[in-house]
Design an enzyme around this catalytic site. Sequence first.
Site, PDB file in Angstrom:
ATOM      1  CD  GLU A   1       0.326 -32.933   5.010  1.00  0.00           C
ATOM      2  OE1 GLU A   1       1.090 -32.379   5.806  1.00  0.00           O
ATOM      3  OE2 GLU A   1       0.183 -34.178   4.960  1.00  0.00           O
TER       4      GLU A   1
ATOM      5  CG  ASN B   1      11.748 -39.980   6.821  1.00  0.00           C
ATOM      6  OD1 ASN B   1      11.396 -39.622   5.698  1.00  0.00           O
ATOM      7  ND2 ASN B   1      11.312 -39.407   7.922  1.00  0.00           N
TER       8      ASN B   1
ATOM      9  CE  LYS C   1       9.359 -38.147   3.520  1.00  0.00           C
ATOM     10  NZ  LYS C   1      10.122 -37.467   4.597  1.00  0.00           N
TER      11      LYS C   1
ATOM     12  CG  HIS D   1       4.786 -36.598   4.620  1.00  0.00           C
ATOM     13  ND1 HIS D   1       5.163 -35.785   5.651  1.00  0.00           N
ATOM     14  CD2 HIS D   1       3.497 -36.268   4.331  1.00  0.00           C
ATOM     15  CE1 HIS D   1       4.146 -34.982   5.968  1.00  0.00           C
ATOM     16  NE2 HIS D   1       3.119 -35.255   5.184  1.00  0.00           N
TER      17      HIS D   1
ATOM     18  CE1 TYR E   1       7.801 -32.455   4.431  1.00  0.00           C
ATOM     19  CE2 TYR E   1       8.623 -32.475   2.175  1.00  0.00           C
ATOM     20  CZ  TYR E   1       8.182 -33.154   3.305  1.00  0.00           C
ATOM     21  OH  TYR E   1       8.123 -34.527   3.301  1.00  0.00           O
TER      22      TYR E   1
HETATM   23  P1  CMP Z   1       8.339 -35.662   7.053  1.00  0.00           P
HETATM   24  O1  CMP Z   1       7.280 -36.407   7.802  1.00  0.00           O
HETATM   25  O2  CMP Z   1       8.253 -35.728   5.574  1.00  0.00           O
HETATM   26  O3  CMP Z   1       8.330 -34.115   7.495  1.00  0.00           O
HETATM   27  C1  CMP Z   1       9.485 -33.301   7.416  1.00  0.00           C
HETATM   28  C2  CMP Z   1      10.717 -34.077   7.049  1.00  0.00           C
HETATM   29  O4  CMP Z   1      11.942 -33.427   7.270  1.00  0.00           O
HETATM   30  C3  CMP Z   1      10.792 -35.323   7.874  1.00  0.00           C
HETATM   31  O5  CMP Z   1       9.784 -36.234   7.480  1.00  0.00           O
HETATM   32  C4  CMP Z   1      12.245 -35.761   7.626  1.00  0.00           C
HETATM   33  O6  CMP Z   1      12.370 -36.633   6.529  1.00  0.00           O
HETATM   34  C5  CMP Z   1      12.933 -34.445   7.251  1.00  0.00           C
HETATM   35  N1  CMP Z   1      14.017 -34.112   8.166  1.00  0.00           N
HETATM   36  C6  CMP Z   1      15.298 -33.959   7.804  1.00  0.00           C
HETATM   37  N2  CMP Z   1      16.042 -33.641   8.865  1.00  0.00           N
HETATM   38  C7  CMP Z   1      15.214 -33.589   9.932  1.00  0.00           C
HETATM   39  C8  CMP Z   1      15.389 -33.282  11.313  1.00  0.00           C
HETATM   40  N3  CMP Z   1      16.586 -32.991  11.830  1.00  0.00           N
HETATM   41  N4  CMP Z   1      14.300 -33.318  12.116  1.00  0.00           N
HETATM   42  C9  CMP Z   1      13.072 -33.597  11.619  1.00  0.00           C
HETATM   43  N5  CMP Z   1      12.853 -33.879  10.300  1.00  0.00           N
HETATM   44  C10 CMP Z   1      13.914 -33.879   9.475  1.00  0.00           C
END
Ligand code: CMP
Length: 139
Positions: A127, A113, A10, A116, A50
Amino acid sequence: AIERTFSILKPDATRRNLTGAINERFEKAGLRIVAQKRIHMTEAQAGKFYEVHKERPFYGELVKFMTSGPVVVQVLEGENAVLKNREIMGATNPANADAGTIRKDFAESIEANSVHGSDSLENAAIEIAYFFAGCEIVG
Ligand code: CMP
């Protein structure tokens, strides 16, 4: 079984020059990077990727974050790749991630974070096809 999973490094990871350190985690765990490219996602691209989260309160911010800088999209291949990658990444929220996981060691927040990874074999196929042509994946 040998599986393929989809992975994104990311914008918080590319910004901090962590792509090599994160790739090393994958390779040390036995996952092979069989496709990889650095792209800057458009809002439309991130929004559609998403789409399952469209009704969630964080959707708008998530799309904004994912288009805030370059990302590296990847296909990882290996034994039990979907689950293995999820173990290496750790919990979505770094505060809940186990020691030694990518998110525990590198993530800045639940949104930034660092990585993904697909949550199922079925979603992995969807994906992967969203970002890669078959000829770009070299196993
Ligand atoms: P990812 O695996 O990329 O899938 C959805 C993303 O939404 C997740 O990782 C997080 O980085 C992001 N995200 C932001 N806020 C939240 C939240 N409250 N709960 C879950 N995912 C979140």
